[in-house]
Design an enzyme around this catalytic site. Structure first.
Site, PDB file in Angstrom:
ATOM      1  N   LYS A 151       0.817  -1.214   0.000  1.00  0.00           N
ATOM      2  CA  LYS A 151       0.000   0.000   0.000  1.00  0.00           C
ATOM      3  C   LYS A 151       0.848   1.260   0.000  1.00  0.00           C
ATOM      4  O   LYS A 151       0.615   2.189  -0.781  1.00  0.00           O
ATOM      5  CB  LYS A 151      -0.953  -0.028   1.187  1.00  0.00           C
ATOM      6  CG  LYS A 151      -2.015   1.061   1.095  1.00  0.00           C
ATOM      7  CD  LYS A 151      -1.835   2.069   2.183  1.00  0.00           C
ATOM      8  CE  LYS A 151      -2.841   3.188   2.006  1.00  0.00           C
ATOM      9  NZ  LYS A 151      -2.446   4.405   2.716  1.00  0.00           N
ATOM     10  N   ASP A 178      -6.420   0.032   0.667  1.00  0.00           N
ATOM     11  CA  ASP A 178      -6.555  -0.156   2.110  1.00  0.00           C
ATOM     12  C   ASP A 178      -7.937  -0.753   2.362  1.00  0.00           C
ATOM     13  O   ASP A 178      -8.652  -1.125   1.426  1.00  0.00           O
ATOM     14  CB  ASP A 178      -6.340   1.158   2.872  1.00  0.00           C
ATOM     15  CG  ASP A 178      -7.373   2.222   2.495  1.00  0.00           C
ATOM     16  OD1 ASP A 178      -8.332   1.899   1.767  1.00  0.00           O
ATOM     17  OD2 ASP A 178      -7.207   3.377   2.928  1.00  0.00           O
TER      18      ASP A 178
END
Length: 329
Positions: A235, A254
């Site tokens: 991420k 996320d």
């Protein structure tokens, strides 16, 4: 310094959605004046929008950013180009929105309110360490940590109206061995080790110049290189690729992005407790196929719309933790 202006249709740039949506953590909004104060490129700026103009004022800048010429016009032109680059104003966003709307009904409905959401072109060093701070965190606390980094290790730019402003620290400053213990004292927790260790790695790789090699790479190769750093998972690597390395197809996933995907596009993913590596790749690839080579930018608009950041307390902003790795059998 007086206000300067750049012609910019309001539909091409919405400051609140762009500056307050979790891309950068160094902007504050004066609601009474409807002005933004922030720091980037070692310069303190004030921004506002009046009619079809983006207006900016330079409050202070480090000497290295000042032109040697006495002609203010050259200095003004340099600052103007910096602003244009930061907001990527060379790109016609109305055309991109039209293209994305033609591919996706959800985007078409979202973009009516969330127009002018721009992908900031940030400095990689600040971007990387800010998003190390973002792990398992919310926006107000991330902002606080970033300011602590700058106050502790950054160079003072100026003071204005009782506030002292600092540039983001260099990689060399953050790579010093004593940084980890100091940051732990300041409340960074496990992120303190990630910051110091990854900074030391970057110094070994060539310092800030290393990021240029990543920008020249293909997206997936750059992402892989970033994930070799301490504390950089998928991420955070995607955030850096998207926000500062011009890999606009990068799509950070996320838990909040997972929910958008599962509810609206990939129903077979609904009800999962964690975002696995396999799911992470599937979600990113889905949006890249849908939107094309600017998928990360397009999805940021959906993210802002779903987050409803402007109606909620920022402490309700989503956790931005890493996807969990599957255990090997």
């Amino acid at each position: 310094m007086s206000w300067n202006k750049i012609s910019c249709n309001r539909r091409e740039l919405q400051l609140i959605g762009t500056l307050n949506g979790g891309q950068s953590f160094r902007w504050t909004h004066d609601k009474d004046k409807d002005e933004w104060t922030g720091i980037f490129s070692k310069t303190v700026w004030k921004l506002r929008q009046i009619e079809d103009y983006l207006q900016y004022k330079v409050i202070g800048t480090l000497p290295e950013n000042s032109t040697k010429s006495n002609k203010n016009s050259k200095q003004d032109e340099k600052f103007k180009k910096t602003i244009e680059s930061y907001f990527r104003l060379n790109l016609n966003l109305l055309e991109s929105y039209k293209e994305w709307s033609g591919k996706d009904e959800l985007f078409k409905s979202c973009c009516q309110q969330f127009y002018g959401i721009r992908m900031l072109k940030q400095e990689p060093v600040e971007n990387l360490f800010s998003f190390i701070c973002s792990q398992n965190n919310h926006i107000s606390r991330i902002s606080s940590m970033v300011e602590k980094l700058c106050t502790q290790y950054g160079e003072e730019i100026c003071s204005n109206e009782g506030v002292t402003y600092y540039a983001f620290p260099t990689v060399d400053k953050l790579a010093q061995p004593e940084v980890e213990s100091k940051l732990r004292e300041l409340g960074f927790g496990y992120r303190a080790k990630f910051i110091q260790k990854s900074a030391a790695q970057i110094v070994e790789l060539g310092g800030a110049k290393w990021f240029q090699t990543l920008q020249d790479m293909k997206y997936k190769d750059a992402r892989s290189e970033l994930m070799k750093l301490h504390g950089i998972g998928p991420k955070v690597a995607d955030c850096i690729c998207l926000m500062s390395l011009d890999h606009l197809e990068a799509l950070p996933v996320d838990t909040h992005v997972y929910q958008i995907a599962a509810q609206n596009y990939l129903p077979h993913l609904r009800g999962k407790k964690n975002v696995t590596e396999k799911m992470y790749v599937e979600i990113g690839d889905h949006f890249r196929k849908l939107y094309g080579d600017m998928a990360g930018w397009a999805h940021t608009v959906l993210f802002c719309a779903d987050l409803k950041k402007f109606k909620q307390n920022e402490n309700d902003a989503p956790d931005v933790s890493q996807p969990k790795k599957r255990k090997k059998k």
